[in-house]
Enzyme design. Structure first.
Site, PDB file in Angstrom:
ATOM      1  N   HIS A 141       0.822  -1.205   0.000  1.00  0.00           N
ATOM      2  CA  HIS A 141       0.000   0.000   0.000  1.00  0.00           C
ATOM      3  C   HIS A 141       0.858   1.258   0.000  1.00  0.00           C
ATOM      4  O   HIS A 141       1.493   1.609   0.997  1.00  0.00           O
ATOM      5  CB  HIS A 141      -0.930  -0.008   1.216  1.00  0.00           C
ATOM      6  CG  HIS A 141      -1.861   1.158   1.251  1.00  0.00           C
ATOM      7  ND1 HIS A 141      -2.276   1.742   2.428  1.00  0.00           N
ATOM      8  CD2 HIS A 141      -2.456   1.870   0.259  1.00  0.00           C
ATOM      9  CE1 HIS A 141      -3.081   2.748   2.155  1.00  0.00           C
ATOM     10  NE2 HIS A 141      -3.199   2.857   0.841  1.00  0.00           N
ATOM     11  N   ASN A 172      -4.988   4.404   7.281  1.00  0.00           N
ATOM     12  CA  ASN A 172      -6.386   4.744   6.974  1.00  0.00           C
ATOM     13  C   ASN A 172      -7.330   4.429   8.128  1.00  0.00           C
ATOM     14  O   ASN A 172      -8.394   5.044   8.239  1.00  0.00           O
ATOM     15  CB  ASN A 172      -6.843   4.034   5.703  1.00  0.00           C
ATOM     16  CG  ASN A 172      -6.326   4.735   4.466  1.00  0.00           C
ATOM     17  OD1 ASN A 172      -6.087   5.938   4.483  1.00  0.00           O
ATOM     18  ND2 ASN A 172      -6.135   3.995   3.394  1.00  0.00           N
TER      19      ASN A 172
END
Length: 285
Positions: free
Chosen positions: A140, A190
Site C-alpha cells: 500500500h 487509513n
C-alpha cells in the site's frame, strides 16, 4: 530475488505515482491500463512533472529522460507476462479486483508475486481466488506515491514469509520506508486517518464550522500539514467514502458510518482534485 522489471496495473493517480517511483529507482516498468491511451497520458504527466522539477532545480538534469525511458505503456495484459513483480492499483472495488486477479492468475508464471495497492480491502479474499495465494500481498503506497515515503506491507493469512521479505526489500530498494502490518480493515494509516476526515465531514454537515475553518483548525490546532478537506480532495472523496464503507461493513461499528455529505459529494461527481471540484473548487486553478 532481484526485481528488475515491474508491471503496474492501473494508470490513474496512484498507478502513475507508483510507476514513477519504480522507474526513478531504475526499474523497468510496464504501465498497463484498459486503454493504452490512459497509460500514455500518465507517462506524459510524469514527464511534465519532472520537466518542471528540473527547471526549479528540484531534481538533477536528465531526470525526466531517465524516468520516462524506463516506462512503456500498454493496453494489452499479455505484455506483462515476463515481468518479475506486479503491483495492481485498479479501482477500489472487490469485484473489479477479483476479475483482474483471475486473469492474472491464468496469465502469469506461478512464481510471479502479485501485490495489491488496496487501501482497505481484504487481501486474504483477493488471494483466495488465485492458485498462488502465497504469492499475493498488500503493498500500500500513499498519495503522491512518488513523494510519500511509507509503504504498508500487508500479508494475507496465505502469504508466505518469502513473499513478504521480497516485498519489504523491494520497498527499500525503491527508496521507501516499509512497515509490516497485519491484515485488518484500513490497516494502520487509513484506520486512523479516514475517520478523521469523516468526522470533519460530520462537523461540516452539522453546520458547526466552514470547510476553510475546519481545515484551519486542524492545521493550526493539531499540527496537520494540511486540513482534512484538502487531504480528502487530494485522496479522492470517492476513495474516502469507499474506505469508510469498508471500515463500517467489516467492523460493524457505528463510529465508522460515512457522513451523509460524503455520499452526496460522490453522487454529485465532486470527487476532489481529479474532477476539478470537491470540498474546494479547482476549476479555475
Amino acid at each position: 530475488m532481484e526485481i528488475n522489471k515491474v508491471a503496474v496495473l492501473g494508470a490513474g493517480t496512484m498507478g502513475m505515482g507508483i510507476a514513477w517511483t519504480f522507474a526513478g529507482a531504475g526499474k523497468k516498468v510496464v504501465l498497463y491500463d484498459i486503454k493504452k491511451e490512459f497509460a500514455d497520458k500518465a507517462i506524459e504527466r510524469i514527464g511534465k512533472g519532472l520537466a518542471k522539477a528540473e527547471e526549479k532545480g528540484q531534481v538533477p538534469a536528465g531526470a525526466k529522460d531517465f524516468v520516462v525511458a524506463n516506462i512503456i505503456a500498454t493496453g494489452t495484459l499479455e505484455d506483462i507476462v515476463d515481468v518479475d513483480y506486479v503491483v495492481e492499483s485498479v479501482f477500489e472495488n472487490m469485484d473489479v479486483k477479483k476479475d483482474l486477479y483471475a486473469k492474472l492468475d491464468a496469465l502469469l508464471p506461478a512464481a510471479t508475486i502479485i501485490a495489491t495497492n488496496t487501501s482497505s480491502l481484504s487481501i486474504t479474499e483477493i488471494a483466495a481466488i488465485t492458485k498462488r495465494p502465497d504469492k499475493v500481498v498488500g503493498m500500500h503506497f500513499f498519495n503522491p506515491a512518488n513523494v510519500m515515503a511509507l509503504i504498508e506491507v500487508i500479508p494475507a493469512i496465505q502469504t508466505s514469509e518469502e513473499t513478504v521479505d521480497i516485498t519489504l526489500e523491494l520497498s527499500k530498494a525503491i527508496g521507501k520506508k516499509p512497515i509490516k502490518v497485519k491484515e485488518g480493515p484500513g490497516f494502520v494509516v487509513n484506520r486512523i486517518l479516514i475517520p478523521g476526515m469523516n468526522e470533519a465531514a460530520f462537523i461540516l454537515y452539522e453546520g458547526l464550522a466552514t470547510v476553510e475553518d475546519i481545515d484551519k483548525a486542524m492545521k493550526l490546532g493539531a499540527g496537520w500539514p494540511m486540513g482534512p478537506f484538502t487531504l480528502c480532495d487530494l485522496v479522492g472523496v470517492d476513495i474516502a467514502l469507499e474506505v469508510c464503507n469498508t471500515l463500517y461493513n467489516e467492523s460493524g461499528d457505528s463510529k465508522y458510518r460515512p457522513a451523509p455529505i460524503l455520499k452526496q459529494m460522490v453522487r454529485a461527481g465532486y470527487l476532489g482534485r481529479k474532477t476539478g471540484r470537491g470540498f474546494y473548487d479547482y476549476s479555475a486553478k
